[in-house]
Enzyme design. Structure first.
Site, mmCIF file in Angstrom:
data_model
loop_
_atom_site.group_PDB
_atom_site.id
_atom_site.type_symbol
_atom_site.label_atom_id
_atom_site.label_comp_id
_atom_site.label_asym_id
_atom_site.label_seq_id
_atom_site.Cartn_x
_atom_site.Cartn_y
_atom_site.Cartn_z
ATOM 1 N N LYS A 99 1.185 -0.965 0.036
ATOM 2 C CA LYS A 99 -0.290 -0.420 -0.630
ATOM 3 C C LYS A 99 0.619 1.077 -0.217
ATOM 4 C CE LYS A 99 -3.264 -2.565 2.440
ATOM 5 N NZ LYS A 99 -4.704 -3.052 2.828
ATOM 6 N N HIS A 104 -7.873 -3.808 -6.428
ATOM 7 C CA HIS A 104 -8.133 -3.816 -4.881
ATOM 8 C C HIS A 104 -9.688 -2.993 -4.283
ATOM 9 C CE1 HIS A 104 -7.338 -2.947 -1.011
ATOM 10 N NE2 HIS A 104 -6.271 -3.724 -1.566
ATOM 11 N N GLU A 152 -10.285 -10.688 -0.746
ATOM 12 C CA GLU A 152 -10.402 -10.270 0.412
ATOM 13 C C GLU A 152 -11.852 -9.767 0.810
ATOM 14 O OE1 GLU A 152 -7.479 -6.768 -0.523
ATOM 15 O OE2 GLU A 152 -9.113 -5.865 -2.132
ATOM 16 N N GLY A 208 -8.759 -4.147 8.159
ATOM 17 C CA GLY A 208 -8.373 -2.955 10.088
ATOM 18 C C GLY A 208 -9.494 -3.128 9.680
#
Length: 209
Positions: free
Chosen positions: A13, A97, A169, A175
């Site tokens: 990232k 993503h 994902e 997070g």
């Protein structure tokens, strides 16, 4: 079922400076050399592609870019093309993503254009798919994955699938402190393979990483 080699890919990232990036690449490479039965790649910030490639030289870790643009060249300030990415020795490019979708507004159509450009450029695409927390809670996980697969892979035929990796994902587990258990992941992986059986073939479903 045919043997598949899993790919463990780390997306850095918007993190690290140059010295940290080189040190981290060397550390990953040293550990990867001890591993067997798995492919490894790191997807690094674009300024560090060349020095990280040099740090990985002689090892087994592949190099990936975090995004690309679908045009070959032009007035697209801040964007990078697949030819740029390939010219510095990258193997992979991420597409779709969740942060590109949520923060930068990449649509499924945008993701598809990137996937097709990545493949046309002789690179491997890591197509990211996954559902939001509210979509998981409302039982829409499989529908979301099916939409992202069908739209993201539009125009991708069976022969091209050898250069595609699917990265599931669950967005709700990024997070947030929530964890997708192995059982949750495997259930969705099983659905994704069934999608490939229905939309491609059993052979493609067995081979896709």
């Amino acid at each position: 079922m045919m043997a598949r080699t899993p790919l463990m890919a780390g997306n850095w990232k918007m993190n690290t400076d140059l010295d940290e990036a080189v040190a981290l690449a060397k550390a990953v490479s040293a550990e990867a050399d001890k591993a067997s039965g798995v492919d490894v790649a790191v997807c690094v910030p674009s300024p560090f592609l060349i020095p990280v490639k040099e740090a990985l030289a002689g090892g087994k870790v592949g190099l990936g870019a975090q995004d690309c643009h679908w045009e070959d060249a032009g007035a697209f300030t801040g964007a990078i093309s697949t030819s740029m990415i390939k010219s510095v020795g990258s193997d992979y490019v991420l597409a779709g993503h969740s942060e590109r979708r949520a923060v930068f507004g990449d649509s499924d159509a945008d993701v598809n254009k990137k996937v097709l450009k990545i493949l046309a450029g002789g690179l491997k695409a890591i197509l990211c798919i996954g559902e939001l927390k509210e979509e998981r809670e409302s039982g829409e996980t499989f529908n979301v994955c099916a939409t992202q697969l069908s739209e993201g892979l539009a125009g991708v035929d069976a022969a091209m699938m050898k250069d595609i990796v699917i990265a599931y994902e669950p967005v709700w587990a990024i997070g947030t402190g929530l964890t997708a258990t192995p059982e949750v992941a495997q259930e969705t992986h099983a659905y994704i393979r069934s999608w490939f059986v229905e939309n491609y073939s059993q052979e493609v479903a067995d081979a896709v990483v």
